[in-house]
Write an enzyme that holds these catalytic residues in place. Structure first.
Site, PDB file in Angstrom:
ATOM      1  N   GLY A 142       3.195  -3.509   1.024  1.00  0.00           N
ATOM      2  CA  GLY A 142       2.053  -3.409   1.927  1.00  0.00           C
ATOM      3  C   GLY A 142       2.251  -4.095   3.267  1.00  0.00           C
ATOM      4  CG  HIS A 199       1.667  -3.912  -8.751  1.00  0.00           C
ATOM      5  ND1 HIS A 199       1.275  -4.765  -7.743  1.00  0.00           N
ATOM      6  CD2 HIS A 199       2.236  -2.846  -8.151  1.00  0.00           C
ATOM      7  CE1 HIS A 199       1.592  -4.216  -6.580  1.00  0.00           C
ATOM      8  NE2 HIS A 199       2.173  -3.057  -6.803  1.00  0.00           N
ATOM      9  CG  ASN A 231      -0.150   1.260  -7.388  1.00  0.00           C
ATOM     10  OD1 ASN A 231      -1.310   1.432  -7.754  1.00  0.00           O
ATOM     11  ND2 ASN A 231       0.414   0.067  -7.271  1.00  0.00           N
ATOM     12  CD1 TRP A 232      -2.573   7.123  -5.241  1.00  0.00           C
ATOM     13  CD2 TRP A 232      -4.529   8.010  -5.903  1.00  0.00           C
ATOM     14  NE1 TRP A 232      -2.418   8.496  -5.290  1.00  0.00           N
ATOM     15  CE2 TRP A 232      -3.601   9.065  -5.693  1.00  0.00           C
ATOM     16  CE3 TRP A 232      -5.821   8.331  -6.329  1.00  0.00           C
ATOM     17  CZ2 TRP A 232      -3.947  10.405  -5.894  1.00  0.00           C
ATOM     18  CZ3 TRP A 232      -6.152   9.666  -6.529  1.00  0.00           C
ATOM     19  CH2 TRP A 232      -5.223  10.684  -6.306  1.00  0.00           C
ATOM     20  CE  LYS A 233      -0.330  -1.125  -4.031  1.00  0.00           C
ATOM     21  NZ  LYS A 233       0.326  -2.117  -3.196  1.00  0.00           N
ATOM     22  N   GLY A 242       2.657   2.759  -2.612  1.00  0.00           N
ATOM     23  CA  GLY A 242       1.247   2.435  -2.404  1.00  0.00           C
ATOM     24  C   GLY A 242       0.693   3.195  -1.216  1.00  0.00           C
ATOM     25  N   GLY A 243       0.699   2.554  -0.046  1.00  0.00           N
ATOM     26  CA  GLY A 243       0.065   3.103   1.151  1.00  0.00           C
ATOM     27  C   GLY A 243       0.377   4.566   1.441  1.00  0.00           C
ATOM     28  CD  GLU A 289       6.286  -2.116  -6.667  1.00  0.00           C
ATOM     29  OE1 GLU A 289       6.206  -0.990  -6.180  1.00  0.00           O
ATOM     30  OE2 GLU A 289       5.287  -2.831  -6.890  1.00  0.00           O
ATOM     31  CB  SER A 300       6.975  -0.926   3.141  1.00  0.00           C
ATOM     32  OG  SER A 300       6.024  -1.977   3.194  1.00  0.00           O
ATOM     33  CD  GLU A 325      -0.918  -5.131  -4.690  1.00  0.00           C
ATOM     34  OE1 GLU A 325      -1.613  -4.274  -5.240  1.00  0.00           O
ATOM     35  OE2 GLU A 325      -0.241  -4.899  -3.666  1.00  0.00           O
TER      36      GLU A 325
END
Ligand code: PGA
Length: 271
Positions: free
Chosen positions: A188, A95, A9-11, A249-250, A182, A228, A97
């Site tokens: 993150g 998600h 997930n590159w956000k 993500g990251g 999640e 994470s 976010e």
């Protein structure tokens, strides 16, 4: 047996040039992998670019969000059909976010990202149903806030989210649903959920789906962990019985580290 998934997930990262480079890097490392379903979820502006890079590979394209209506006056929104026309097979839905947990946003709340975006359990359900009806595979996210965990409400929150997300979804469509557990406090933050605990909640999600449909269908459904995930902790997570992969993500923004996650999933769970 459930095929493991490693979804990046590159956000809100990567312009088209950066997206092309990152997609090329992942394709070079894992493009022909048949044992792990790799999914790349770039921002909507880069879907077509990434779609072209992965066109002749086994990597699938996913979007980060969608709206449930087919078309119309919804400024800034994207329909399932639009995502399909970019080559998407998957779409992330709900998600954290994007889930607003507290209703409307006042000016003084605008810095609170959890409140800015408006997804609720009901809109997550609408999005999941619209995705399935159009032929997209939703990756439905669920997970508790830190305060909810501290109050001992994790199971209650997650079960309620799963049940609400699946309302009105047929057993046939369930075959195209993936869940991602999640925990919001682990996203993150560098703070990964303990692997045993992540497995316990993933099993709870599977059990909830089993109660709603059947044990056999729940057994076939993939449940991912997200929050994470990185090369240093992925093996402990992938060794868990009920964790079928990661929503990352990251660590998905670097082709080497994402490649390591895919390799770990393949070595531990690949068939
Ligand atoms: P993270 O994000 O890996 O950067 O914690 C995971 C996610 O939000 O899907």
């Amino acid at each position: 047996m459930r095929k493991p998934v490693m979804a990046g997930n590159w956000k809100m990262n990567c312009d088209n040039e950066e997206a092309e480079e990152l997609a090329n890097g992942v394709t070079a490392r894992a493009g022909l992998n048949e044992k792990v379903q790799v999914v790349l979820c770039p921002p909507a502006t880069a879907l077509t670019t990434v779609g072209k890079v992965i066109a002749n590979s086994n990597i699938a394209l996913g979007a980060q969000n969608m709206f449930w209506e087919e078309s119309g006056a919804y400024t800034g929104e994207l329909s399932a059909q639009m995502l399909l026309s970019c080559g998407c097979e998957y779409v992330i839905v709900g998600h954290s976010e994007r889930r607003g947990r507290f209703g409307s946003v006042d000016e003084d709340e605008a810095d609170d990202l959890a409140a800015v975006f408006g997804d609720t359990d009901a809109t997550v359900n609408r999005k999941a149903r619209a995705a399935l009806a159009a032929g997209l595979k939703p990756i439905i996210c669920c997970g508790e806030l830190l305060a909810e965990r501290q109050e001992g409400k994790t199971d209650e929150v997650v079960v309620a989210q799963v049940k609400a997300a699946l309302e009105g979804i047929s057993a046939d469509d369930l075959a195209n649903v993936t869940f991602a557990y999640e925990p919001v406090w682990a996203i993150g933050t560098g703070e990964v959920c303990d692997a045993d605990e992540a497995n316990r909640v993933c099993e709870l999600i599977r059990g909830t789906v089993g109660d709603m449909y059947s044990a056999d269908l729940a057994d076939e459904m993939r449940v991912l962990y997200g929050g994470s995930v990185k090369p240093a902790n992925v093996r402990g997570l992938m060794e868990q019985e009920h964790i079928d992969g990661g929503l990352v993500g990251g660590a998905s923004l670097d082709a080497d580290s994402f490649g390591e996650l895919i390799t770990a999933a393949e070595e531990i769970r690949g068939q």
